[in-house]
Design a protein around this motif. Structure first.
Motif, PDB file in Angstrom:
ATOM      1  N   PRO A  63     -50.085  11.510  -3.653  1.00  0.00           N
ATOM      2  CA  PRO A  63     -48.819  11.347  -2.933  1.00  0.00           C
ATOM      3  C   PRO A  63     -47.843  10.375  -3.586  1.00  0.00           C
ATOM      4  O   PRO A  63     -46.643  10.649  -3.672  1.00  0.00           O
ATOM      5  CB  PRO A  63     -49.257  10.854  -1.545  1.00  0.00           C
ATOM      6  CG  PRO A  63     -50.640  11.388  -1.381  1.00  0.00           C
ATOM      7  CD  PRO A  63     -51.246  11.351  -2.761  1.00  0.00           C
ATOM      8  N   GLY A  64     -48.347   9.215  -4.029  1.00  0.00           N
ATOM      9  CA  GLY A  64     -47.439   8.240  -4.637  1.00  0.00           C
ATOM     10  C   GLY A  64     -46.785   8.754  -5.894  1.00  0.00           C
ATOM     11  O   GLY A  64     -45.601   8.521  -6.136  1.00  0.00           O
ATOM     12  N   VAL A  88     -38.266   0.555 -17.653  1.00  0.00           N
ATOM     13  CA  VAL A  88     -38.611   1.008 -16.304  1.00  0.00           C
ATOM     14  C   VAL A  88     -40.122   1.141 -16.200  1.00  0.00           C
ATOM     15  O   VAL A  88     -40.766   1.702 -17.088  1.00  0.00           O
ATOM     16  CB  VAL A  88     -37.960   2.375 -15.971  1.00  0.00           C
ATOM     17  CG1 VAL A  88     -38.290   2.799 -14.540  1.00  0.00           C
ATOM     18  CG2 VAL A  88     -36.450   2.339 -16.196  1.00  0.00           C
ATOM     19  N   VAL A  89     -40.685   0.636 -15.101  1.00  0.00           N
ATOM     20  CA  VAL A  89     -42.096   0.859 -14.795  1.00  0.00           C
ATOM     21  C   VAL A  89     -42.174   1.739 -13.557  1.00  0.00           C
ATOM     22  O   VAL A  89     -41.584   1.422 -12.521  1.00  0.00           O
ATOM     23  CB  VAL A  89     -42.854  -0.453 -14.531  1.00  0.00           C
ATOM     24  CG1 VAL A  89     -44.322  -0.163 -14.189  1.00  0.00           C
ATOM     25  CG2 VAL A  89     -42.768  -1.384 -15.726  1.00  0.00           C
ATOM     26  N   LEU A  90     -42.903   2.841 -13.669  1.00  0.00           N
ATOM     27  CA  LEU A  90     -43.157   3.741 -12.550  1.00  0.00           C
ATOM     28  C   LEU A  90     -44.655   3.700 -12.274  1.00  0.00           C
ATOM     29  O   LEU A  90     -45.462   4.081 -13.128  1.00  0.00           O
ATOM     30  CB  LEU A  90     -42.712   5.161 -12.885  1.00  0.00           C
ATOM     31  CG  LEU A  90     -41.249   5.326 -13.305  1.00  0.00           C
ATOM     32  CD1 LEU A  90     -40.969   6.763 -13.731  1.00  0.00           C
ATOM     33  CD2 LEU A  90     -40.313   4.911 -12.168  1.00  0.00           C
ATOM     34  N   ALA A  91     -45.043   3.241 -11.085  1.00  0.00           N
ATOM     35  CA  ALA A  91     -46.459   3.033 -10.766  1.00  0.00           C
ATOM     36  C   ALA A  91     -46.791   3.783  -9.486  1.00  0.00           C
ATOM     37  O   ALA A  91     -46.408   3.355  -8.390  1.00  0.00           O
ATOM     38  CB  ALA A  91     -46.757   1.540 -10.614  1.00  0.00           C
ATOM     39  N   GLY A  92     -47.503   4.899  -9.608  1.00  0.00           N
ATOM     40  CA  GLY A  92     -47.867   5.697  -8.449  1.00  0.00           C
ATOM     41  C   GLY A  92     -49.331   5.535  -8.085  1.00  0.00           C
ATOM     42  O   GLY A  92     -50.204   5.670  -8.946  1.00  0.00           O
ATOM     43  N   ASP A  93     -49.604   5.225  -6.813  1.00  0.00           N
ATOM     44  CA  ASP A  93     -50.976   5.190  -6.298  1.00  0.00           C
ATOM     45  C   ASP A  93     -51.863   4.194  -7.036  1.00  0.00           C
ATOM     46  O   ASP A  93     -53.052   4.448  -7.244  1.00  0.00           O
ATOM     47  CB  ASP A  93     -51.600   6.591  -6.363  1.00  0.00           C
ATOM     48  CG  ASP A  93     -50.801   7.623  -5.589  1.00  0.00           C
ATOM     49  OD1 ASP A  93     -50.845   7.606  -4.347  1.00  0.00           O
ATOM     50  OD2 ASP A  93     -50.102   8.432  -6.239  1.00  0.00           O
ATOM     51  N   VAL A  94     -51.313   3.058  -7.418  1.00  0.00           N
ATOM     52  CA  VAL A  94     -52.099   2.085  -8.183  1.00  0.00           C
ATOM     53  C   VAL A  94     -52.741   1.010  -7.306  1.00  0.00           C
ATOM     54  O   VAL A  94     -53.631   0.305  -7.771  1.00  0.00           O
ATOM     55  CB  VAL A  94     -51.239   1.413  -9.282  1.00  0.00           C
ATOM     56  CG1 VAL A  94     -50.845   2.422 -10.348  1.00  0.00           C
ATOM     57  CG2 VAL A  94     -50.011   0.744  -8.691  1.00  0.00           C
ATOM     58  N   LEU A 147     -40.638   0.486  -9.954  1.00  0.00           N
ATOM     59  CA  LEU A 147     -40.761   1.339  -8.773  1.00  0.00           C
ATOM     60  C   LEU A 147     -42.227   1.643  -8.518  1.00  0.00           C
ATOM     61  O   LEU A 147     -42.982   1.969  -9.447  1.00  0.00           O
ATOM     62  CB  LEU A 147     -39.994   2.645  -8.970  1.00  0.00           C
ATOM     63  CG  LEU A 147     -38.472   2.526  -9.130  1.00  0.00           C
ATOM     64  CD1 LEU A 147     -37.870   3.886  -9.466  1.00  0.00           C
ATOM     65  CD2 LEU A 147     -37.840   1.956  -7.872  1.00  0.00           C
ATOM     66  N   LEU A 148     -42.630   1.548  -7.260  1.00  0.00           N
ATOM     67  CA  LEU A 148     -44.010   1.744  -6.840  1.00  0.00           C
ATOM     68  C   LEU A 148     -44.054   2.846  -5.789  1.00  0.00           C
ATOM     69  O   LEU A 148     -43.351   2.763  -4.779  1.00  0.00           O
ATOM     70  CB  LEU A 148     -44.555   0.428  -6.265  1.00  0.00           C
ATOM     71  CG  LEU A 148     -45.940   0.417  -5.622  1.00  0.00           C
ATOM     72  CD1 LEU A 148     -47.012   0.625  -6.676  1.00  0.00           C
ATOM     73  CD2 LEU A 148     -46.167  -0.908  -4.888  1.00  0.00           C
ATOM     74  N   GLY A 149     -44.864   3.879  -6.022  1.00  0.00           N
ATOM     75  CA  GLY A 149     -45.024   4.950  -5.043  1.00  0.00           C
ATOM     76  C   GLY A 149     -46.355   4.816  -4.328  1.00  0.00           C
ATOM     77  O   GLY A 149     -47.395   4.740  -4.979  1.00  0.00           O
ATOM     78  N   ASP A 150     -46.337   4.802  -2.982  1.00  0.00           N
ATOM     79  CA  ASP A 150     -47.584   4.580  -2.247  1.00  0.00           C
ATOM     80  C   ASP A 150     -47.509   5.183  -0.848  1.00  0.00           C
ATOM     81  O   ASP A 150     -46.496   5.057  -0.162  1.00  0.00           O
ATOM     82  CB  ASP A 150     -47.871   3.086  -2.137  1.00  0.00           C
ATOM     83  CG  ASP A 150     -49.243   2.807  -1.567  1.00  0.00           C
ATOM     84  OD1 ASP A 150     -50.207   2.797  -2.344  1.00  0.00           O
ATOM     85  OD2 ASP A 150     -49.340   2.631  -0.334  1.00  0.00           O
ATOM     86  N   PRO A 151     -48.616   5.827  -0.398  1.00  0.00           N
ATOM     87  CA  PRO A 151     -48.650   6.442   0.929  1.00  0.00           C
ATOM     88  C   PRO A 151     -49.200   5.532   2.019  1.00  0.00           C
ATOM     89  O   PRO A 151     -50.012   5.950   2.850  1.00  0.00           O
ATOM     90  CB  PRO A 151     -49.565   7.648   0.706  1.00  0.00           C
ATOM     91  CG  PRO A 151     -50.557   7.159  -0.292  1.00  0.00           C
ATOM     92  CD  PRO A 151     -49.797   6.221  -1.202  1.00  0.00           C
ATOM     93  N   GLY A 152     -48.798   4.270   2.011  1.00  0.00           N
ATOM     94  CA  GLY A 152     -49.168   3.375   3.100  1.00  0.00           C
ATOM     95  C   GLY A 152     -50.515   2.707   2.973  1.00  0.00           C
ATOM     96  O   GLY A 152     -51.142   2.361   3.979  1.00  0.00           O
TER      97      GLY A 152
END
Length: 215
Positions: free
Chosen positions: A61-62, A145-151, A176-181
């Motif tokens: 998801p992230g 740019v740093v893109l960090a998903g689900d880390v 930017l950090l992507g995370d599903p809560g």
């Protein structure tokens, strides 16, 4: 940051299928329908027991939220050098290139991820992605740019990731950090940029997923 133990791309092709993430249909990925069977194949065909779970074989998801956000807001990465931290499948790296990034470092500790990023870049017709290993304990690479998903999936990893993201931000990078809560994401010091409803790769339940930005 050297990549070690290269994985034959033929193994990934044999044990995955092409699919398009629900939130990012512009991108194709090699994914696995049966993660347990894939993991068993990795252990029997890919070098024995002790392999990490195949996190690279799903669109988390992230990562989907970050990829969607970057494609909808290409000005975030256009003409800039991007780090996809915890790259997994390479979904975010591919999205960054499609959005106009001048180059992308895709960082992951798993050699299977390295192979997956290459295959997924190829199937999407993108170039300019350099695959590297663990960067968290290295000198900061030259990135904008740093893109960090689900880390931030557990306490130990979060304790390593957050100082790295903070150092990148202090060095002038957009982070930017992507995370599903997940519980380990800090409640302060982050600004919400976008929210998406994304099916969870692990079970299909829809998870409200946020793209956060270090201010």
């Amino acid at each position: 940051m050297a990549v070690q133990h290269p994985v034959p791309p033929a193994f990934l092709r044999a044990h995955t299928r092409l699919d398009r993430p629900s939130l990012v249909p512009e991108v194709q990925l090699h994914v696995a329908d049966d993660v347990v069977a894939l993991w068993e194949a990795m252990e029997t065909e890919g070098g024995g027991a002790g392999q990490d779970p195949p996190f690279w074989a799903a669109a988390w998801p992230g990562g989907q939220a970050l990829a969607r956000h970057v494609l909808d807001h290409p000005e975030l990465v256009a003409g800039r050098r991007v780090l996809d931290l915890g790259a997994g499948s390479g979904l975010v790296a591919v999205a960054a290139v499609l959005a106009g990034a001048s180059g992308v470092l895709a960082s992951d500790v798993d050699p299977y991820s390295h192979a997956a990023v290459g295959l997924n870049a190829e199937v999407n017709g993108v170039t300019g992605i350099e695959v590297v290993g663990d960067v968290l304990d290295e000198e900061l690479p030259a990135i904008d740019v740093v893109l960090a998903g689900d880390v931030c999936y557990d306490r130990e990893m979060t304790a390593r990731v957050l100082p790295f993201l903070g150092a990148a931000w202090l060095g002038g990078a957009t982070v930017l950090l992507g995370d599903p809560g997940r519980a380990y994401v800090p409640k302060e010091g982050l600004l919400a940029q976008a929210e998406y409803d994304v099916p969870d790769a692990a079970g299909g339940a829809v998870r409200r997923t946020t793209v956060w930005r270090l201010p």
